[in-house]
Structure formats: C-alpha cells, structure tokens
Design a protein around this motif. Structure first.
Motif, PDB file in Angstrom:
ATOM      1  N   UNK A 171       0.842  -1.201   0.000  1.00 57.62           N
ATOM      2  CA  UNK A 171       0.000   0.000   0.000  1.00 57.62           C
ATOM      3  C   UNK A 171       0.874   1.246   0.000  1.00 57.62           C
ATOM      4  N   UNK A 172       0.595   2.191  -0.879  1.00 53.16           N
ATOM      5  CA  UNK A 172       1.294   3.471  -0.900  1.00 53.16           C
ATOM      6  C   UNK A 172       0.543   4.455  -0.008  1.00 53.16           C
ATOM      7  N   UNK A 173       1.192   4.918   1.051  1.00 47.24           N
ATOM      8  CA  UNK A 173       0.557   5.837   2.006  1.00 47.24           C
ATOM      9  C   UNK A 173       0.343   7.189   1.343  1.00 47.24           C
ATOM     10  N   UNK A 174      -0.895   7.694   1.402  1.00 47.15           N
ATOM     11  CA  UNK A 174      -1.245   8.933   0.713  1.00 47.15           C
ATOM     12  C   UNK A 174      -1.290  10.146   1.636  1.00 47.15           C
ATOM     13  N   UNK A 175      -1.325   9.906   2.961  1.00 42.88           N
ATOM     14  CA  UNK A 175      -1.386  11.028   3.897  1.00 42.88           C
ATOM     15  C   UNK A 175      -1.109  10.517   5.300  1.00 42.88           C
ATOM     16  N   UNK A 227       5.767  14.443   4.480  1.00 44.40           N
ATOM     17  CA  UNK A 227       6.704  14.977   5.466  1.00 44.40           C
ATOM     18  C   UNK A 227       6.163  14.888   6.890  1.00 44.40           C
ATOM     19  N   UNK A 228       4.858  15.007   7.056  1.00 45.39           N
ATOM     20  CA  UNK A 228       4.280  14.930   8.396  1.00 45.39           C
ATOM     21  C   UNK A 228       4.533  13.561   9.016  1.00 45.39           C
ATOM     22  N   UNK A 229       4.362  12.505   8.204  1.00 42.21           N
ATOM     23  CA  UNK A 229       4.634  11.148   8.696  1.00 42.21           C
ATOM     24  C   UNK A 229       6.114  11.010   9.035  1.00 42.21           C
ATOM     25  N   UNK A 230       6.975  11.516   8.156  1.00 40.80           N
ATOM     26  CA  UNK A 230       8.417  11.421   8.377  1.00 40.80           C
ATOM     27  C   UNK A 230       8.830  12.138   9.657  1.00 40.80           C
TER      28      UNK A 230
END
Length: 350
Positions: A5-9, A63-66
């Motif tokens: 799954x590619x995380x979108x947000x 960037x928020x996840x990172x």
C-alpha cells in the motif's frame, strides 16, 4: 501485482496502523536495492487483511509522517502498516517495527535475513490469534489426501512451522507457500476445471513459478521428524489453445535438502549435494487426484528439522511449474525450540 500500500497522507497511515496488527515497509534507495526483492516477496507471502499490511511512505511527499518518526532524510522511505515501518536516515535505512500502533523494535541497515525473521515472527503471532496450525482442517471435516498413507506412518503436515516458510520465484498473483499446506481439497479438483490463471474473485489456491520453471521452497518443522513420503498434488490445466505457451506443467525433477537453516539460493543449491534427487514420470501421477506419492530414502530422512524442496524443471516444454498441495508423511519426534534450526548429521546434504 504488488499488495504493498502506498501511504497517501498522515491520516491514511494512522488508519493503517489502527486497522492492522503488523506493518511491513519497502524502501527504495541506493542502499536498499538489494533488500527490495525481499520486501516484495514478504508482501506477497504474508499480507493478511486487518492483520498484516505492507505499505510505502514517500518522505518527500509525506513529510508529516516522516517528522512524526524523526525521519530527516529527503530520500524516499517505505513504511509498513500494522507492524513494521521502513524508515531512512542520511546513510542507511531504518526499520521501525510496529505492533498495535506502538514501536516495539528498530532495525538499522539493509539486513534482509534479520528483517525477514522479525516480520515472519510478527506474522506468526498475528496468525496465531484465532487460527489453527498447519495441516489442521478448518472445519470438522478431515484433511484431504490425494493418495493413501503408507502403513505405520501418519500425516505430519501439522508440524510445519508456518512462520518460517519461504518460497522463491513464485507468481505473486497466485497462492503463497501456506497454500501448499492447506488441508482442503484443491479447487481445481472440486470444480473439475484447472485454470492457468484465477478469474474474478476465484480462490487462488495453487502455486506456480514466475520467471522460469524453477521453485525453491523452505519448510521448517516444529519438531524433528522422520519423513517417509511426500504427497505432491499438481493439477495443470488442459491446453485448449494449441498456440498457448504459458500453461504450467507438473514438476518433474526435484531435489531435497535436509536440515538447512534457511532457504537456499538457486545457484547455491547447484553447489550442494542433495539428500535425494527425484524424477517424476507421468505414471506416478494418480489420474483422479493428480497426486504423486514420493517415497523417500527413509534412512536419510531421520531427525529432520527442515526440508528444502527444489523443483528444477517441469514435465514438458513450458516455462512454468504448478503445485496445488503438499503433504508430509512420517513420524513425529521431539519438539524443538521454535526459531532455532540446527544442522544435524555429517552426511552430504544434511
């Protein structure tokens, strides 16, 4: 097709963490190229709805996840959902292991074996909740057998250690290594129609090779076994198109290796003497159950803690090999400590 799954947000990632027990991350970068195929193999084999999810996080776009997980590199990072997250720093990748939304372990560096061990252990823990062991019927019905058991021996397929199975060069659009040990009758025999590819929502309950006709299967056991016989079921579809060249074949030449600590590479296997080599003929296959009963050299299969089954080629001119079921017959021995495989004996191939 990849199941990753590619995380979108950030909210998407949070949702994945809250709905899946384990998250596996695939990270594409220079240091990670060698480990990338391992990620996809794990994703294809171990993805389970609401239990094990494999995901990717692009740190430049997310960037928020990172930032949440202190990822400062601008390189692209892959994060698994439900349990394992692959993150990168400025030099080497970092894999954060999530369980029930909490980080329980961190792996730094591109270490395929360690990553595989951690993910499979988590997968086994997730599957152990509410599920039975391998080879055990999922209902009150008895397990299906394609041929009779030899006198004095029993089905020991339930001793397969599910979390350690490994299958190389398999078609990711079909079944996984676990499919081979399903206790139910193969769909192709139930419907009377074997197909080269599943259609629509049809159950994918067989395995086929991918890029060529070879398959490499690693089978660890929960206890040491005396292995007497293998039941191999293969239901290749009938070729109704004379120009078709992708019809999977039955396995023909098989090599077995005992007590290996992990799956063998294809080139590696060529340099190691096999415990036993087997050549299957057309007359070995039961015309009704599509199963071959392979009796082993019993004296060479005492105190077996693991088997590697190497399919070298198929019975025909095609480029793919198909296996529907595999059952193991013999005697159960003493339980071993799970997660530890020890080399036993001094004979070649043991």
């Amino acid at each position: 097709m990849s199941k990753t799954v590619l995380v979108s947000s950030a909210s998407h990632f949070s949702q994945l963490l809250s709905t899946s027990k384990i998250v596996v991350t695939d990270y594409w970068c220079g240091p990670c190229k060698a480990i990338a195929p391992i990620y996809e193999q794990l994703s294809a084999q171990l993805s389970r709805p609401q239990k094990i999810t494999f995901a990717k996080v692009d740190t430049e776009r997310q960037k928020e996840v990172a930032q949440t997980y202190s990822i400062t590199s601008s390189a692209r990072t892959t994060v698994p959902v439900g349990g394992l997250v692959s993150l990168t720093g400025n030099r080497l990748p970092t894999f954060m292991i999530f369980k029930n939304q909490h980080v329980v372990s961190t792996i730094r560096g591109a270490d395929p074996r360690k990553l595989s061990e951690v993910v499979k252990k988590l997968a086994a823990e997730a599957d152990s909740e509410g599920s039975g062991g391998f080879g055990e019927p999922s209902s009150a019905n008895a397990a299906w057998f394609g041929t009779s058991l030899p006198k004095g021996y029993e089905d020991v397929t339930d001793q397969v250690d599910a979390r350690g199975l490994d299958l190389l060069n398999s078609d990711s659009n079909l079944g996984t290594a676990r499919t081979l040990f399903d206790s139910s009758k193969p769909t192709a025999l139930t419907t009377g129609k074997a197909k080269a590819e599943p259609e629509g929502g049809e159950k994918k309950d067989w395995v086929a090779s991918d890029t060529d006709e070879q398959l490499m299967l690693f089978i660890p056991f929960q206890s040491t076994l005396k292995v007497h016989t293998l039941h191999i079921t293969s239901v290749p579809p009938k070729d109704t198109d004379p120009e078709a060249d992708d019809i999977p074949m039955r396995p023909k030449t098989i090599q077995l290796y005992t007590n290996r600590a992990h799956v063998l590479g294809f080139e590696e296997a060529e340099d190691i003497p096999a415990t036993q080599s087997i050549t299957l003929q057309q007359q070995d296959w039961d015309s009704t159950t599509a199963t071959a009963k392979v009796e082993l050299r019993y004296v060479k299969f005492q105190n077996v803690s693991s088997l590697v089954l190497f399919v070298l080629d198929g019975d025909g001119d095609g480029e793919r090999v198909r296996i529907d079921r595999l059952r193991i017959v013999g005697e159960k021995g003493s339980k071993r400590e799970l997660g530890k495989l020890e080399k036993i004996g001094d004979e070649p191939g043991e």
